[in-house]
Design an enzyme around this catalytic site. Structure first.
Site, mmCIF file in Angstrom:
data_model
loop_
_atom_site.group_PDB
_atom_site.id
_atom_site.type_symbol
_atom_site.label_atom_id
_atom_site.label_comp_id
_atom_site.label_asym_id
_atom_site.label_seq_id
_atom_site.Cartn_x
_atom_site.Cartn_y
_atom_site.Cartn_z
ATOM 1 N N CYS A 19 5.275 6.322 2.929
ATOM 2 C CA CYS A 19 5.707 5.644 1.712
ATOM 3 C C CYS A 19 6.656 6.584 0.991
ATOM 4 O O CYS A 19 6.279 7.722 0.677
ATOM 5 C CB CYS A 19 4.501 5.302 0.837
ATOM 6 N N VAL A 59 -0.686 2.559 -4.158
ATOM 7 C CA VAL A 59 -0.425 3.995 -4.125
ATOM 8 C C VAL A 59 1.060 4.219 -4.402
ATOM 9 O O VAL A 59 1.870 3.313 -4.172
ATOM 10 C CB VAL A 59 -0.818 4.593 -2.756
#
Length: 208
Positions: A19, A59
């Site tokens: 990510c 997240v």
């Protein structure tokens, strides 16, 4: 306080294996050598009680004692203020504003551009790659000015840009076809020890 936080006595970062926003936080943690428990999760591995800490159930989420933070820019500025050495934000208000503006542009142009490439297919993928590539090329003169982005020192802005540079080959954008200043910048930031420490196995595999 949420169960997932109560189980932890040290600072904890809930992150994802690949990510760009989580990677940005991990670089700052490594750059400042912060003791932290990094919990890298897959898309189907989010703890059920993460939503008690973060109403968006996503997240990165950072837990520091009784404090739970979400929103990448909120987390990164908190870490820089909580652990001031080495400083990653400029001291004077004008330079800090310039850094925040640069971060805003990075998020709007390059993070969202990267998201678009990763989510597209077919002709849409070709178009998304072209938009992201042209956005990077249009900033070539800025990369020529100083060793780091608008700075002589590695900063919070570089922590945001470096994960994008690392992912470009994996999304079909050839770094060697970009202007020389961008190539040299990418090589410089991605060779930093903090950057290498921040990489997950999934992120390392993007360059294999």
């Amino acid at each position: 306080m949420a169960l997932v936080a109560n189980r932890r006595s040290v600072m904890t970062l809930f992150s994802a294996h690949d990510c760009v926003r989580c990677h940005r936080v991990r670089i700052i943690l490594a750059e400042k050598d912060i003791a932290v428990d990094v919990v890298n999760l897959g898309p189907d591995e989010l703890p059920e009680d993460l939503s008690d800490l973060n109403p968006y159930n996503e997240v990165p989420t950072l837990v520091d004692r009784d404090l739970a933070l979400y929103g990448t820019h909120v987390i990164t500025e908190y870490l820089d203020e909580r652990f001031p050495h080495p400083p990653l934000m400029p001291v004077d208000p004008v330079s800090r504003a310039a850094a925040r503006l640069a971060l805003y542009r990075v998020e709007r142009d390059w993070y969202e551009g990267l998201d678009a490439v990763q989510q597209a297919s077919g002709s849409g993928l070709t178009k998304a790659r072209k938009i992201l590539r042209e956005s990077l090329v249009s900033s070539a003169e800025i990369f020529e000015l100083k060793p780091y982005f608008l700075s002589d020192e590695f900063s919070i802005v570089d922590c945001a840009i470096a994960p994008v540079m690392w992912r470009l080959p994996a999304v079909g954008i050839d770094l060697t076809a970009l202007p020389q200043a961008i190539q040299e910048y990418a090589d410089r930031v991605c060779k930093r020890e903090s950057f290498q420490v921040s990489l997950t196995e999934a992120e390392r595999e993007l360059r294999l």
